[in-house]
Design a protein around this motif. Structure first.
Motif, short mmCIF file in Angstrom:
data_model
loop_
_atom_site.label_atom_id
_atom_site.label_comp_id
_atom_site.label_asym_id
_atom_site.label_seq_id
_atom_site.Cartn_x
_atom_site.Cartn_y
_atom_site.Cartn_z
N GLU A 281 1.18 4.90 2.83
CA GLU A 281 2.30 4.30 3.57
C GLU A 281 2.43 2.82 3.23
OE1 GLU A 281 3.74 5.46 7.77
OE2 GLU A 281 2.38 3.77 8.11
N LYS A 282 1.29 2.13 3.13
CA LYS A 282 1.31 0.70 2.78
C LYS A 282 1.79 0.50 1.35
CE LYS A 282 -2.53 -0.26 5.93
NZ LYS A 282 -3.99 -0.53 6.01
N ILE A 283 1.36 1.37 0.44
CA ILE A 283 1.76 1.26 -0.97
C ILE A 283 3.26 1.51 -1.13
CG2 ILE A 283 1.56 2.38 -3.23
CD1 ILE A 283 -1.45 2.81 -2.54
N LEU A 284 3.78 2.52 -0.44
CA LEU A 284 5.19 2.86 -0.57
C LEU A 284 6.09 1.93 0.23
CD1 LEU A 284 5.06 6.79 -0.47
CD2 LEU A 284 5.04 5.27 -2.46
N GLY A 285 5.56 1.35 1.28
CA GLY A 285 6.30 0.34 2.03
C GLY A 285 7.29 0.87 3.05
N TYR A 286 7.08 2.08 3.55
CA TYR A 286 7.94 2.60 4.62
C TYR A 286 7.17 3.64 5.43
CZ TYR A 286 8.67 6.60 1.45
OH TYR A 286 8.48 7.68 0.63
N LYS A 287 7.67 3.92 6.63
CA LYS A 287 7.02 4.89 7.52
C LYS A 287 7.16 6.30 6.96
CE LYS A 287 5.57 2.20 10.86
NZ LYS A 287 4.12 2.09 11.17
N LEU A 288 6.04 7.01 6.88
CA LEU A 288 6.04 8.37 6.37
C LEU A 288 6.33 9.36 7.49
CD1 LEU A 288 2.97 8.23 3.95
CD2 LEU A 288 5.35 7.63 3.51
N PRO A 289 6.85 10.55 7.16
CA PRO A 289 7.21 11.52 8.19
C PRO A 289 6.06 12.32 8.78
CG PRO A 289 7.84 12.35 6.03
CD PRO A 289 7.36 10.95 5.82
N GLY A 290 4.85 12.22 8.22
CA GLY A 290 3.72 12.97 8.74
C GLY A 290 3.45 12.65 10.20
N GLN A 291 3.00 13.65 10.96
CA GLN A 291 2.78 13.47 12.40
C GLN A 291 1.32 13.20 12.75
OE1 GLN A 291 5.45 13.49 14.71
NE2 GLN A 291 6.47 13.32 12.74
N VAL A 292 0.40 13.94 12.14
CA VAL A 292 -1.02 13.78 12.49
C VAL A 292 -1.54 12.41 12.11
CG1 VAL A 292 -3.36 14.70 12.06
CG2 VAL A 292 -1.45 16.26 12.41
#
Length: 304
Positions: A281-292
């Motif tokens: 998430e830090k590398i891509l720079g946006y919030k990921l959709p994963g829930q866990v």
């Protein structure tokens, strides 16, 4: 007795990264993939040997395979055609995954071939790898319907599967490329196809386009499917599908099966997957959709 053990293939390196518009450094890709491997995932679709003009993000395919090559891993590369298969074979992958769509319209947009032309490519690739140790899997895109051609009956899928089986190809992935499936449809399709073609090894590659990815996967499991694709953090999607969103999230699947008491092929460290997802998430720079990755495991006890 039906085997209850689940087999997971991580597709972060291919289906996950291919949708990213900003270039991800090869070292960052390897950091993420090695984190997934270290968590216990032993089967990785790491990249695709596709034209850099079509998908620039995957132009480092050869370097990715070279760095990850390991006897303990099954390294898979997706290819759209014979040229891609030749490059994949040269790189030393363990399995070549050839993609074609059930939908003529989507297949033309995705690989610029008719379905018949793609099948001919598949047969040529099978001959190419026949004398090698590399195995062959075929991924059938838009299995459960297509935004360009609408919904269709399972018989449309059967006709392609029969041609593959007649040509000695029995490892087949059914992909819900654009999220057209629902649990009842997945259940009906898989019960029908598994009964009709008992010697085929079916996998499911599901997208969460309309929020039904995980329930569709569970419907597939209850219908007897044991092989599933997933991507870390739920990233990914098809560049040639309108409104495409990510795959079913790897750590969410692992968590669900663990909570259900369903055995996985290899022991998987969920916390390591969550940590790697947070790193990504830090590398891509946006919030990921994963829930866990956001909520943690349901088995965790919060201390007051």
């Amino acid at each position: 007795m039906v085997n209850s053990e689940v087999y997971l293939t991580d597709v972060t390196g291919r289906d996950g990264f291919q949708m990213e518009k900003s270039w991800i450094e090869t070292d960052d890709k390897l950091l993420i993939l090695k984190g997934i491997i270290d968590a216990g995932i032993k089967r990785i679709e790491a990249t695709s040997f596709v034209s850099p003009k079509a998908i620039p993000q995957l132009k480092d395919a050869k370097d990715i395979i070279k760095d990850l090559k390991n006897e303990e891993l099954t390294l898979v590369a997706l290819v759209p055609n014979m040229k891609g298969a030749e490059y994949a074979l040269e790189s030393g992958v363990d399995e070549i995954n050839v993609v074609l769509s059930i939908s003529e319209t989507h297949n033309k947009k995705n690989v610029n071939h008719t379905v018949s032309e793609s099948l001919e490519q598949v047969y040529s690739i099978r001959k190419l790898i026949n004398s090698t140790k590399t195995t062959l899997n075929i991924s059938l895109g838009t299995t459960f319907g297509c935004p360009f051609e609408g919904k269709y009956n399972v018989s449309k899928v059967s006709s392609v599967i029969e041609q593959l089986l007649e040509n000695g190809i029995d490892k087949i992935t059914l992909a819900d490329t654009t999220g057209m499936a629902n649990p009842n449809k997945v259940s009906y399709y898989m019960k029908t196809l598994r009964q009709k073609y008992p010697r085929a090894q079916f996998s499911l590659h599901l997208h969460n386009t309309r929020g039904m990815g995980l329930v569709n996967l569970l419907a597939g499991y209850n219908a007897g499917v044991r092989h599933f694709d997933a991507s870390l953090g739920g990233i990914g999607g098809c560049p040639f599908a309108p409104g495409a969103t990510g795959n079913v999230c790897l750590e969410d699947i692992v968590h669900m099966f663990m909570e259900m008491g369903v055995p996985l092929e290899h022991p998987i460290n969920l916390l390591k997957l969550i940590n790697t997802s947070n790193d990504m998430e830090k590398i891509l720079g946006y919030k990921l959709p994963g829930q866990v990755m956001k909520a943690g495991s349901a088995g965790e006890v919060i201390k007051n």
